[in-house]
Motif scaffolding. Structure first.
Motif, PDB file in Angstrom:
ATOM      1  N   THR A  16       3.558  -6.971  -4.381  1.00  0.00           N
ATOM      2  CA  THR A  16       1.822  -6.614  -4.343  1.00  0.00           C
ATOM      3  C   THR A  16       1.529  -5.445  -3.469  1.00  0.00           C
ATOM      4  O   THR A  16       0.638  -4.901  -3.736  1.00  0.00           O
ATOM      5  CB  THR A  16       1.695  -7.991  -3.365  1.00  0.00           C
ATOM      6  N   HIS A  17       2.177  -5.034  -2.414  1.00  0.00           N
ATOM      7  CA  HIS A  17       1.894  -4.039  -1.706  1.00  0.00           C
ATOM      8  C   HIS A  17       2.139  -2.672  -2.773  1.00  0.00           C
ATOM      9  O   HIS A  17       1.161  -1.855  -2.584  1.00  0.00           O
ATOM     10  CB  HIS A  17       3.058  -3.880  -0.563  1.00  0.00           C
ATOM     11  N   LEU A  18       3.173  -2.604  -3.468  1.00  0.00           N
ATOM     12  CA  LEU A  18       3.416  -1.395  -4.242  1.00  0.00           C
ATOM     13  C   LEU A  18       2.225  -1.350  -5.350  1.00  0.00           C
ATOM     14  O   LEU A  18       1.622  -0.365  -5.664  1.00  0.00           O
ATOM     15  CB  LEU A  18       4.660  -1.362  -4.992  1.00  0.00           C
ATOM     16  N   ARG A  19       1.811  -2.355  -5.819  1.00  0.00           N
ATOM     17  CA  ARG A  19       0.714  -2.554  -6.709  1.00  0.00           C
ATOM     18  C   ARG A  19      -0.583  -1.962  -6.180  1.00  0.00           C
ATOM     19  O   ARG A  19      -1.539  -1.178  -6.797  1.00  0.00           O
ATOM     20  CB  ARG A  19       0.565  -3.811  -7.363  1.00  0.00           C
ATOM     21  N   ALA A  20      -1.012  -2.695  -4.855  1.00  0.00           N
ATOM     22  CA  ALA A  20      -2.103  -1.843  -4.399  1.00  0.00           C
ATOM     23  C   ALA A  20      -2.151  -0.458  -3.950  1.00  0.00           C
ATOM     24  O   ALA A  20      -3.003   0.158  -3.967  1.00  0.00           O
ATOM     25  CB  ALA A  20      -2.121  -2.627  -2.953  1.00  0.00           C
ATOM     26  N   VAL A  21      -0.938   0.014  -3.509  1.00  0.00           N
ATOM     27  CA  VAL A  21      -0.829   1.581  -3.351  1.00  0.00           C
ATOM     28  C   VAL A  21      -0.906   2.214  -4.718  1.00  0.00           C
ATOM     29  O   VAL A  21      -1.822   3.241  -4.609  1.00  0.00           O
ATOM     30  CB  VAL A  21       0.750   2.016  -2.906  1.00  0.00           C
ATOM     31  N   ALA A  22      -0.404   1.811  -5.800  1.00  0.00           N
ATOM     32  CA  ALA A  22      -0.420   2.665  -7.076  1.00  0.00           C
ATOM     33  C   ALA A  22      -1.952   2.369  -7.554  1.00  0.00           C
ATOM     34  O   ALA A  22      -2.666   3.167  -8.222  1.00  0.00           O
ATOM     35  CB  ALA A  22       0.445   1.890  -7.983  1.00  0.00           C
ATOM     36  N   TYR A  23      -2.431   1.201  -7.370  1.00  0.00           N
ATOM     37  CA  TYR A  23      -4.011   1.020  -7.827  1.00  0.00           C
ATOM     38  C   TYR A  23      -4.995   2.244  -6.977  1.00  0.00           C
ATOM     39  O   TYR A  23      -5.667   2.700  -7.819  1.00  0.00           O
ATOM     40  CB  TYR A  23      -4.426  -0.308  -7.625  1.00  0.00           C
ATOM     41  N   ARG A  24      -4.578   2.400  -5.908  1.00  0.00           N
ATOM     42  CA  ARG A  24      -5.708   3.198  -5.253  1.00  0.00           C
ATOM     43  C   ARG A  24      -5.307   4.714  -5.407  1.00  0.00           C
ATOM     44  O   ARG A  24      -6.290   5.447  -5.626  1.00  0.00           O
ATOM     45  CB  ARG A  24      -5.519   2.862  -3.511  1.00  0.00           C
ATOM     46  N   MET A  25      -3.972   4.959  -5.621  1.00  0.00           N
ATOM     47  CA  MET A  25      -3.632   6.284  -6.222  1.00  0.00           C
ATOM     48  C   MET A  25      -4.285   6.595  -7.460  1.00  0.00           C
ATOM     49  O   MET A  25      -4.602   7.675  -7.847  1.00  0.00           O
ATOM     50  CB  MET A  25      -2.282   6.445  -6.294  1.00  0.00           C
ATOM     51  N   GLU A  31      -1.954   1.721 -15.523  1.00  0.00           N
ATOM     52  CA  GLU A  31      -1.138   2.512 -14.863  1.00  0.00           C
ATOM     53  C   GLU A  31      -0.454   2.082 -13.671  1.00  0.00           C
ATOM     54  O   GLU A  31       0.747   2.638 -13.353  1.00  0.00           O
ATOM     55  CB  GLU A  31      -1.631   3.705 -14.815  1.00  0.00           C
ATOM     56  N   ALA A  32      -0.941   1.461 -12.787  1.00  0.00           N
ATOM     57  CA  ALA A  32      -0.473   0.949 -11.339  1.00  0.00           C
ATOM     58  C   ALA A  32       0.810   0.086 -11.778  1.00  0.00           C
ATOM     59  O   ALA A  32       1.743   0.244 -11.331  1.00  0.00           O
ATOM     60  CB  ALA A  32      -1.374   0.262 -10.961  1.00  0.00           C
ATOM     61  N   ASP A  33       0.691  -0.809 -12.727  1.00  0.00           N
ATOM     62  CA  ASP A  33       1.912  -1.655 -13.141  1.00  0.00           C
ATOM     63  C   ASP A  33       2.921  -0.784 -13.796  1.00  0.00           C
ATOM     64  O   ASP A  33       4.101  -1.158 -13.485  1.00  0.00           O
ATOM     65  CB  ASP A  33       1.036  -2.762 -14.383  1.00  0.00           C
ATOM     66  N   ASP A  34       2.560   0.096 -14.521  1.00  0.00           N
ATOM     67  CA  ASP A  34       3.699   1.266 -15.188  1.00  0.00           C
ATOM     68  C   ASP A  34       4.293   1.982 -13.768  1.00  0.00           C
ATOM     69  O   ASP A  34       5.595   1.817 -14.073  1.00  0.00           O
ATOM     70  CB  ASP A  34       3.278   2.461 -15.942  1.00  0.00           C
ATOM     71  N   ALA A  35       3.470   2.287 -12.865  1.00  0.00           N
ATOM     72  CA  ALA A  35       4.163   2.969 -11.788  1.00  0.00           C
ATOM     73  C   ALA A  35       5.419   2.150 -10.988  1.00  0.00           C
ATOM     74  O   ALA A  35       6.282   2.457 -10.568  1.00  0.00           O
ATOM     75  CB  ALA A  35       3.144   3.304 -10.851  1.00  0.00           C
ATOM     76  N   VAL A  36       4.790   0.766 -10.846  1.00  0.00           N
ATOM     77  CA  VAL A  36       5.554  -0.353 -10.209  1.00  0.00           C
ATOM     78  C   VAL A  36       6.860  -0.496 -10.832  1.00  0.00           C
ATOM     79  O   VAL A  36       7.779  -0.828 -10.255  1.00  0.00           O
ATOM     80  CB  VAL A  36       4.842  -1.551  -9.873  1.00  0.00           C
ATOM     81  N   GLN A  37       6.660  -0.656 -12.172  1.00  0.00           N
ATOM     82  CA  GLN A  37       7.694  -1.016 -13.024  1.00  0.00           C
ATOM     83  C   GLN A  37       8.752   0.217 -13.111  1.00  0.00           C
ATOM     84  O   GLN A  37      10.054   0.164 -12.960  1.00  0.00           O
ATOM     85  CB  GLN A  37       7.463  -1.209 -14.444  1.00  0.00           C
ATOM     86  N   GLU A  38       8.167   1.473 -12.940  1.00  0.00           N
ATOM     87  CA  GLU A  38       9.116   2.667 -12.934  1.00  0.00           C
ATOM     88  C   GLU A  38       9.935   2.300 -11.694  1.00  0.00           C
ATOM     89  O   GLU A  38      11.024   2.864 -11.451  1.00  0.00           O
ATOM     90  CB  GLU A  38       8.430   3.731 -12.717  1.00  0.00           C
ATOM     91  N   GLY A  56       9.743   0.827   2.731  1.00  0.00           N
ATOM     92  CA  GLY A  56       9.203   2.281   2.624  1.00  0.00           C
ATOM     93  C   GLY A  56       9.782   3.292   1.940  1.00  0.00           C
ATOM     94  O   GLY A  56       9.008   4.078   0.899  1.00  0.00           O
ATOM     95  N   TRP A  57      10.938   2.949   0.984  1.00  0.00           N
ATOM     96  CA  TRP A  57      11.819   3.569   0.301  1.00  0.00           C
ATOM     97  C   TRP A  57      11.000   3.416  -1.338  1.00  0.00           C
ATOM     98  O   TRP A  57      10.706   4.330  -1.826  1.00  0.00           O
ATOM     99  CB  TRP A  57      13.163   3.198  -0.013  1.00  0.00           C
ATOM    100  N   LEU A  58      10.644   2.324  -1.673  1.00  0.00           N
ATOM    101  CA  LEU A  58       9.759   1.844  -2.581  1.00  0.00           C
ATOM    102  C   LEU A  58       8.509   2.339  -2.571  1.00  0.00           C
ATOM    103  O   LEU A  58       7.859   3.087  -3.649  1.00  0.00           O
ATOM    104  CB  LEU A  58       9.879   0.269  -3.000  1.00  0.00           C
TER     105      LEU A  58
END
Length: 291
Positions: A16-25, A31-38, A56-58
């Motif tokens: 959830t945190h990673l998707r929130a970061v990617a969506y704002r980016m 594309e956010a889902d793609d970034a999280v999957q990667e 932090g690494w993720l």
């Protein structure tokens, strides 16, 4: 417990945190889902050896992936006349826990539009530091700058955001009143009532994808005329939460034809962002009972 299963569980704790970061980016849910999957693929290949702080690494991995995605967009949008409205996060009816988590520190469409004007490095520095409190010492290696230079990137982005995205109305009751009044005036064909609800300098962005009606309109009377030109569709509109703020979804045959995000300041609508791209609306997977 199986090591792969444990790794998957640890990743899900951070999704959830990673998707929130990617969506704002990225301003794009797919594309956010793609970034999280990667990020998951990289984690599954490398494992966690030597990783002291998995979250932090993720976050760093997702940020790097998003930075590359932003850079790969190149100058397409900056050099074209196309209007691009970011993907809205839409909830109709009962609150969606996943959407609430994604918008835990509500980010409206107007802010996402401004973020699109930043350079990829500025956007990354601003999102990571100002929205997620990532230290500049951790941001610097991602953008290949010194911590001081990363701080300057965020500072430039912050000035742009504050200068072009003023703080909107946060009172949901007041938001709802204004949006309902806009809807009533649109349905009733009341031009003067619409003008009274609009800021004189209002900007309307309409993103219809490949359609030639993709456009920008400025000024209260011009926007009111545009709203009345779609009067016949207004009866199919319904209230929805769009990026944590009251907006409208128009769904004539049970499928959304448009999502409208409102920016309201001092009781007047200062910005309207409309997504009417059929392909992107389909990806939002919104279905309603037929009117």
């Amino acid at each position: 417990m199986d090591e792969d299963l444990l790794l998957a569980e640890r990743f899900e704790e951070n999704r959830t945190h990673l998707r929130a970061v990617a969506y704002r980016m990225l301003g794009s849910l797919s594309e956010a889902d793609d970034a999280v999957q990667e990020a998951w693929l990289r984690l599954s290949r490398s494992g966690t050896d030597g990783v002291e702080n998995l979250g932090g690494w993720l976050t760093t991995i997702v940020a790097r992936v998003c930075l590359n995605m932003l850079r790969s967009r190149g100058s397409r949008r900056e050099d074209s006349l196309d209007v691009h409205v970011p993907d809205p996060v839409v909830s109709v009816g009962e609150p969606d826990p996943e959407h609430e988590a994604l918008l835990a520190d509500s980010v409206g469409l107007a802010l996402l539009v401004v973020l699109q004007t930043l350079t990829p490095a500025e956007r990354l520095a601003f999102v990571l530091h100002d929205m997620f409190a990532v230290p500049f010492e951790d941001i610097a290696p991602i953008v290949e700058r010194s911590p001081a230079a990363a701080r300057q990137l965020a500072s430039r982005a912050r000035r742009r955001v504050k200068g072009t995205a003023p703080a909107p109305e946060t009172d949901l009751v007041r938001q709802r009143e204004v949006v309902e009044a806009f809807l009533a005036a649109s349905r009733g064909g009341d031009f003067e009532a619409l003008v009274a609800l609009l800021d004189p300098e209002i900007m309307l962005r309409s993103d219809a994808g490949a359609s030639p009606v993709t456009t920008i309109i400025r000024g209260a009377r011009n926007v009111a005329r545009q709203a009345l030109s779609f009067e016949r569709l207004a009866r199919f509109a319904r209230l929805a939460m769009v990026n944590g703020e009251f907006g409208l979804v128009t769904a004539p045959r049970g499928r959304p034809a448009a999502v409208m995000g409102f920016t309201i300041i001092d009781g007047r609508i200062t910005e309207l962002n409309i997504l009417a791209d059929p392909e992107r609306l389909d990806r939002l997977d919104l279905v309603f009972a037929h009117d």
